[in-house]
Design an enzyme around this catalytic site. Structure first.
Site, PDB file in Angstrom:
ATOM      1  N   LEU A  18      21.477 -25.586  -8.230  1.00  0.00           N
ATOM      2  CA  LEU A  18      20.327 -25.018  -7.662  1.00  0.00           C
ATOM      3  C   LEU A  18      20.262 -23.477  -7.630  1.00  0.00           C
ATOM      4  O   LEU A  18      19.742 -22.990  -6.515  1.00  0.00           O
ATOM      5  CB  LEU A  18      20.124 -25.671  -6.063  1.00  0.00           C
ATOM      6  CG  LEU A  18      20.108 -27.048  -6.141  1.00  0.00           C
ATOM      7  CD1 LEU A  18      20.130 -27.641  -4.616  1.00  0.00           C
ATOM      8  CD2 LEU A  18      19.058 -27.599  -7.033  1.00  0.00           C
ATOM      9  N   ALA A  37      11.162 -34.515 -12.287  1.00  0.00           N
ATOM     10  CA  ALA A  37      11.282 -34.428 -13.659  1.00  0.00           C
ATOM     11  C   ALA A  37      11.580 -36.023 -14.168  1.00  0.00           C
ATOM     12  O   ALA A  37      12.849 -36.644 -13.468  1.00  0.00           O
ATOM     13  CB  ALA A  37      12.706 -33.575 -14.429  1.00  0.00           C
ATOM     14  N   ALA A  95      10.158 -39.716   1.975  1.00  0.00           N
ATOM     15  CA  ALA A  95       9.950 -39.356   3.178  1.00  0.00           C
ATOM     16  C   ALA A  95       9.184 -38.264   3.519  1.00  0.00           C
ATOM     17  O   ALA A  95       8.363 -38.291   4.347  1.00  0.00           O
ATOM     18  CB  ALA A  95      11.591 -38.963   4.008  1.00  0.00           C
ATOM     19  N   GLU A 152       0.833  -1.250  -0.187  1.00  0.00           N
ATOM     20  CA  GLU A 152      -0.102  -0.036   0.026  1.00  0.00           C
ATOM     21  C   GLU A 152       0.860   1.245   0.087  1.00  0.00           C
ATOM     22  O   GLU A 152       0.423   2.164  -0.598  1.00  0.00           O
ATOM     23  CB  GLU A 152      -0.862  -0.016   1.286  1.00  0.00           C
ATOM     24  CG  GLU A 152      -1.853  -0.972   1.284  1.00  0.00           C
ATOM     25  CD  GLU A 152      -1.215  -2.263   1.975  1.00  0.00           C
ATOM     26  OE1 GLU A 152      -0.001  -2.541   2.082  1.00  0.00           O
ATOM     27  OE2 GLU A 152      -2.161  -3.025   2.863  1.00  0.00           O
ATOM     28  N   SER A 208      21.737 -39.213 -16.058  1.00  0.00           N
ATOM     29  CA  SER A 208      20.313 -38.570 -15.833  1.00  0.00           C
ATOM     30  C   SER A 208      20.046 -37.253 -16.433  1.00  0.00           C
ATOM     31  O   SER A 208      19.196 -36.530 -16.245  1.00  0.00           O
ATOM     32  CB  SER A 208      19.999 -38.388 -14.295  1.00  0.00           C
ATOM     33  OG  SER A 208      21.082 -37.553 -13.757  1.00  0.00           O
ATOM     34  N   TRP A 220      19.466 -34.050 -18.865  1.00  0.00           N
ATOM     35  CA  TRP A 220      18.369 -33.743 -19.581  1.00  0.00           C
ATOM     36  C   TRP A 220      17.309 -34.847 -20.269  1.00  0.00           C
ATOM     37  O   TRP A 220      17.085 -35.060 -21.176  1.00  0.00           O
ATOM     38  CB  TRP A 220      19.243 -33.376 -20.895  1.00  0.00           C
ATOM     39  CG  TRP A 220      20.375 -32.569 -21.001  1.00  0.00           C
ATOM     40  CD1 TRP A 220      21.436 -32.791 -21.750  1.00  0.00           C
ATOM     41  CD2 TRP A 220      20.644 -31.421 -19.940  1.00  0.00           C
ATOM     42  NE1 TRP A 220      22.382 -31.668 -21.116  1.00  0.00           N
ATOM     43  CE2 TRP A 220      22.066 -30.907 -20.191  1.00  0.00           C
ATOM     44  CE3 TRP A 220      19.861 -30.548 -19.376  1.00  0.00           C
ATOM     45  CZ2 TRP A 220      22.427 -29.752 -19.691  1.00  0.00           C
ATOM     46  CZ3 TRP A 220      20.291 -29.760 -18.511  1.00  0.00           C
ATOM     47  CH2 TRP A 220      21.392 -29.106 -18.929  1.00  0.00           C
TER      48      TRP A 220
HETATM   49  C1  AOF Z   1       0.056  -4.991   4.424  1.00  0.00           C
HETATM   50  N1  AOF Z   1       0.613  -4.932   3.119  1.00  0.00           N
HETATM   51  O1  AOF Z   1       2.081  -5.571   1.760  1.00  0.00           O
HETATM   52  C2  AOF Z   1       2.230  -6.821   3.675  1.00  0.00           C
HETATM   53  C3  AOF Z   1       1.299  -6.923   4.976  1.00  0.00           C
HETATM   54  O2  AOF Z   1       6.969  -6.786  10.068  1.00  0.00           O
HETATM   55  P1  AOF Z   1       6.024  -6.076   9.277  1.00  0.00           P
HETATM   56  O3  AOF Z   1       5.597  -4.618   9.823  1.00  0.00           O
HETATM   57  O4  AOF Z   1       6.461  -5.891   7.801  1.00  0.00           O
HETATM   58  O5  AOF Z   1       4.705  -6.633   9.052  1.00  0.00           O
HETATM   59  C4  AOF Z   1       4.370  -7.668   8.588  1.00  0.00           C
HETATM   60  C5  AOF Z   1       3.157  -8.218   8.710  1.00  0.00           C
HETATM   61  O6  AOF Z   1       2.236  -7.283   7.964  1.00  0.00           O
HETATM   62  C6  AOF Z   1       2.912  -9.510   8.128  1.00  0.00           C
HETATM   63  O7  AOF Z   1       2.920 -10.738   8.754  1.00  0.00           O
HETATM   64  C7  AOF Z   1       1.460  -9.514   7.506  1.00  0.00           C
HETATM   65  O8  AOF Z   1       0.438  -9.798   8.534  1.00  0.00           O
HETATM   66  C8  AOF Z   1       1.199  -8.119   7.038  1.00  0.00           C
HETATM   67  N2  AOF Z   1       1.603  -7.802   5.724  1.00  0.00           N
HETATM   68  N3  AOF Z   1       0.489  -6.161   4.960  1.00  0.00           N
HETATM   69  O9  AOF Z   1      -0.834  -4.219   4.708  1.00  0.00           O
HETATM   70  C9  AOF Z   1       1.363  -5.756   2.675  1.00  0.00           C
HETATM   71  N4  AOF Z   1       3.158  -7.498   3.204  1.00  0.00           N
HETATM   72 ZN    ZN Z   2       0.874  -2.987   6.023  1.00  0.00          ZN
END
Ligand code: AOF
Ligand code: ZN
Length: 365
Positions: free
Chosen positions: A223, A173, A299, A71, A187, A189
């Site tokens: 990896l 794969a 596993a 946001e 193995s 490809w």
């Molecule tokens: C939002 N917008 O783009 C995301 C959110 O440790 P902080 O302050 O970065 O907060 C992490 C928490 O905020 C995360 O566990 C989740 O609940 C929320 N993530 N919230 O409004 C975002 N990535």
């Molecule tokens: Zn936020």
């Protein structure tokens, strides 16, 4: 969760999402998808700001942990055009002072009149944004396109926080008859270049790649993620997932390719999948890609710790050689693990099949 497809409106403010808002949600979901693998332990979230007339004036995605939420990125781009406008977000805006400030307050301060989001925040520390916003007079509409959004970028994160362990995707794969190598051990490809490029796109979206020591000793894989996201063929992408080798007996030599400096690598002193996942969760890993070998995958499957299967099958027959999966503890047909298939795609002449073991399909709901 999938059942709740009906949009829920804050009390007294119920309104259907507009066509512009639904289109913005699709865009927000695409932005979130783009940030997958780059945000953990935070969720990959996308946000779009519409101005009073419904024009897109800002967009953003969650930045790496400790940096801006989606946001805030979108508001920054919108500037004053956010005044009286609408924020469309894939996750409920947070309401807490974490490593960043609350997004609810940032939206209120920017003068946003309406907030449309898809998935409620399951993190009790961060939740409450919808309520805070509507108390401040903002029109709030939740659960818009929730099922679609939850199935895409944020799905593994939602699963991980609800289970306190990373979401596990097992990738293999094989030949059409389910072999990963010929009797002499060769193995290289099995699958074609299209399938291999797709694997790199898959690696690009996860936090960690897990393999057993046997796979490293036999194949010496690197990896890493190469050749996607605009990187030239064979070239490393800037962000690399953590490489993890389960190597209780310290059999993997220091000069194995996974210990090169292309990406970070850790060795875990356990052969127990559950302990390995716990250790990774504690490090902030929310989505794991299990890449081999057959015994380790067996596993994980026996412990019901595989949440998604991505198989690549080449139109080749071997008739002998190692199977892609071994030792899952299955002895009779009634114990077979059936997948709910979400995707079957042609990769040139190879076939990719994606599905979730039936027991896992309902888990996050
Ligand atoms: C939002 N917008 O783009 C995301 C959110 O440790 P902080 O302050 O970065 O907060 C992490 C928490 O905020 C995360 O566990 C989740 O609940 C929320 N993530 N919230 O409004 C975002 N990535
Ligand atoms: Zn936020």
């Amino acid at each position: 969760m999938a059942e709740q497809d009906e949009p829920i409106a804050a009390p007294g403010r119920g309104e259907e999402p507009t066509a512009a808002e639904l289109a913005a949600m699709e865009r927000a979901a695409a932005l979130a998808w783009d940030s997958a693998g780059r945000t953990s332990p935070n969720p990959p979230v996308g946000a779009v700001i519409l101005d009073v007339d419904g024009h897109r004036v800002g967009e953003g995605a969650t930045q790496p942990a400790g940096l801006e939420h989606a946001e805030v990125m979108a508001l920054r781009q919108a500037g004053r055009a956010a005044l009286g406008g609408t924020a469309v977000v894939t996750l409920e805006p947070c309401n807490h002072q974490g490593r960043t400030g609350p997004c609810s307050e940032a939206l209120i301060e920017a003068g946003v009149a309406r907030v449309v989001f898809a998935v409620p925040d399951p993190n009790p520390r961060a939740a409450g944004g919808a309520q805070r916003l509507s108390e401040a007079g903002v029109s709030v509409l939740g659960s818009v396109g929730q099922a679609e959004v939850a199935r895409a970028a944020i799905g593994p994160w939602l699963f991980a926080v609800s289970q306190s362990r990373p979401f596990v995707t097992w990738k293999f794969a094989g030949t059409l008859d389910g072999r990963s190598s010929a009797p002499d051990g060769t193995s290289k490809w099995i699958t074609n270049a299209v399938s291999r490029a797709d694997v790199h796109a898959l690696r690009d979206r996860v936090d960690a790649i897990v393999v057993g020591s046997g796979t490293v000793l036999v194949d010496d894989p690197q990896l890493t993620v190469r050749g996607v996201r605009g990187a030239a063929d064979g070239e490393l992408v800037a962000r690399q997932p953590l490489r993890v080798v389960l190597d209780r007996r310290h059999r993997v030599p220091a000069d194995a390719q996974i210990f090169d400096d292309a990406a970070e690598t850790i060795r875990l002193d356990t052969a127990v999948p559950r302990f390995a996942l716990k250790a990774l969760y504690d490090r902030g890993v929310r989505h794991v890609l299990l890449e081999g070998g057959a015994t380790l995958a067996g596993a994980f499957l026996e412990a019901r710790l595989i949440d998604e299967v991505v198989g690549y099958l080449a139109p080749t027959l071997l008739g002998a050689g190692s199977a892609v999966l071994r030792g899952a503890g299955i002895t009779t047909m009634s114990e077979a693990v059936t997948l709910d298939v979400s995707e079957v795609a042609r990769m040139g002449d190879d076939v990719k099949i994606v599905g979730r073991p039936r027991w896992a399909s309902g888990q996050e709901e």
